[in-house]
Scaffold this motif. Structure first.
Motif, short mmCIF file in Angstrom:
data_model
loop_
_atom_site.label_atom_id
_atom_site.label_comp_id
_atom_site.label_asym_id
_atom_site.label_seq_id
_atom_site.Cartn_x
_atom_site.Cartn_y
_atom_site.Cartn_z
N ARG A 93 0.81 -1.22 0.00
CA ARG A 93 0.00 0.00 0.00
C ARG A 93 0.85 1.27 0.00
N ARG A 94 1.86 1.29 0.84
CA ARG A 94 2.79 2.42 0.88
C ARG A 94 4.20 1.86 0.82
N ARG A 122 1.92 5.85 -2.91
CA ARG A 122 0.78 5.77 -1.98
C ARG A 122 -0.41 5.21 -2.75
N GLU A 124 -4.18 4.44 -3.45
CA GLU A 124 -5.48 5.04 -3.14
C GLU A 124 -5.35 6.32 -2.32
N GLU A 125 -4.31 7.10 -2.63
CA GLU A 125 -4.15 8.43 -2.04
C GLU A 125 -3.85 9.41 -3.16
N SER A 126 -4.32 10.64 -3.01
CA SER A 126 -4.21 11.63 -4.07
C SER A 126 -2.77 12.09 -4.25
N THR A 129 -1.20 14.68 -1.94
CA THR A 129 -0.53 14.22 -0.72
C THR A 129 0.98 14.20 -0.92
#
Length: 350
Positions: A93-94, A122, A124-126, A129
């Motif tokens: 995920r990260r 990242r 599912e993070e914009s 960010t």
């Protein structure tokens, strides 16, 4: 031109050592930074079937010998990007990666054939960010070395100030007096003649065989980049989709993509994307890039079919590549990239 003394002579090493100690301290601080934010540090293979598919990046090629004597071409990667995205497809995920990467035809104060790329992703993070990450990392690097400002070739910026966010179109208008978006259709197609006419009106050189991409790059290099990252850092945002082969279009305007670059003291530090996950579109863009590479350089690189397959299950994600050595240069006051490399690559004649 070769240096007067090899990097390993005691007097040269003594001059470089403070920069190298700063490098180690910054790297340790960044590892803590990512660890505290639940990033998994990953380590990717340097040898790849494809080094990447950007028209103007040049790779080092070698041959892998099988036990039966067969040969397979392999390349030193120009970025760990493909491998990192496969790890996102696998379920990470990260992730963050300090990777040695290799680019041929590149050597100078800011370029080296082997250097360190810091990439992080990242899921599912914009990608906004990532802009926040950049601001924190710049301040952390400065705090770690005890400096209040970054400097390069007489220019300075404050790494503790919030970066300026400027779209590419705004930058073209401000620094060159050119309406960039007037030369881009709604589907992302580009109008070479429209941009050429605007450049002639602005007093910029246009050659008969220049493509739209050539013209875009000339304005960027000659008029825009020399003005970025002074006083405070600059985030140059919303590149045309034609100049963002691995990024998805913005929801606001299909002519531009979720791509930004970070600049400090006129130096490009990082390149970020809201990642494209459409394998069919990615293949089309890679094929266009390789067609341009053949046109300009008479060579091409294979596509990584595993990477294209992985895109079908890769989650929405944002990713960024930061030139770690350049960050160290700015934070320590080094004048050349070889001053912040523990053991620079040998140079012909040195």
């Amino acid at each position: 031109m070769p240096h007067a003394s090899p990097w390993w002579t005691p007097d040269v090493h003594a001059d470089r050592r403070p920069f190298l100690i700063g490098r180690n301290r910054i790297q340790s601080a960044l590892r803590r930074f990512f660890g505290e934010r639940d990033f998994m540090e990953v380590d990717t293979a340097t040898l790849q079937l494809s080094p990447g598919n950007e028209a103007h990046l040049h790779a080092f090629e070698t041959q892998a010998l099988g036990s039966d004597g067969s040969m397979q071409p392999l390349y030193l990667h120009t970025s760990p990007e493909f491998a990192c995205k496969k790890l996102l497809a696998a379920g990470e995920r990260r992730i963050a990666c300090f990777a040695h990467v290799y680019r041929n035809r590149e050597r100078g104060p800011l370029h080296h054939p082997e250097f360190t790329m810091l990439e992080w992703y990242r899921a599912e993070e914009s990608y906004e960010t990532l802009m926040d990450d950049c601001a924190e990392i710049l301040a952390l690097a400065a705090e770690t070395t005890g400096t209040r400002s970054f400097a390069y070739q007489g220019g300075r910026c404050d790494p503790f100030l919030e970066p300026e966010r400027l779209s590419v179109a705004e930058a073209f208008a401000r620094f060159a007096g050119i309406d960039l978006l007037a030369s881009i259709e709604k589907d992302g197609a580009t109008d070479r003649e429209g941009l050429a006419a605007a450049m002639r009106r602005a007093g910029l050189r246009v050659a008969d065989d220049d493509t739209w991409a050539d013209l875009f790059s000339r304005v960027l290099v000659e008029k825009v980049e020399p003005n970025l990252g002074f006083g405070r850092t600059t985030i140059l945002d919303e590149y045309p989709v034609a100049e963002a082969a691995l990024a998805r279009p913005t929801s606001r305007d299909p002519r531009v993509a979720e791509r930004f670059e970070l600049y400090a003291c006129g130096v490009e530090l990082a390149n970020a994307f809201g990642e494209l996950t459409d394998a069919k579109e990615q293949r089309r863009r890679f094929e266009l890039e390789m067609a341009e590479k053949v046109r300009v350089y008479g060579e091409t690189y294979p596509l990584d079919e595993d990477f294209l397959s992985a895109l079908s299950i890769m989650p929405e994600a944002s990713g960024i590549a930061l030139g770690f050595d350049r960050l160290v240069m700015l934070a320590t006051g080094a004048a050349r990239i070889d001053q912040v490399l523990w053991a620079p690559v040998a140079e012909a004649g040195a």
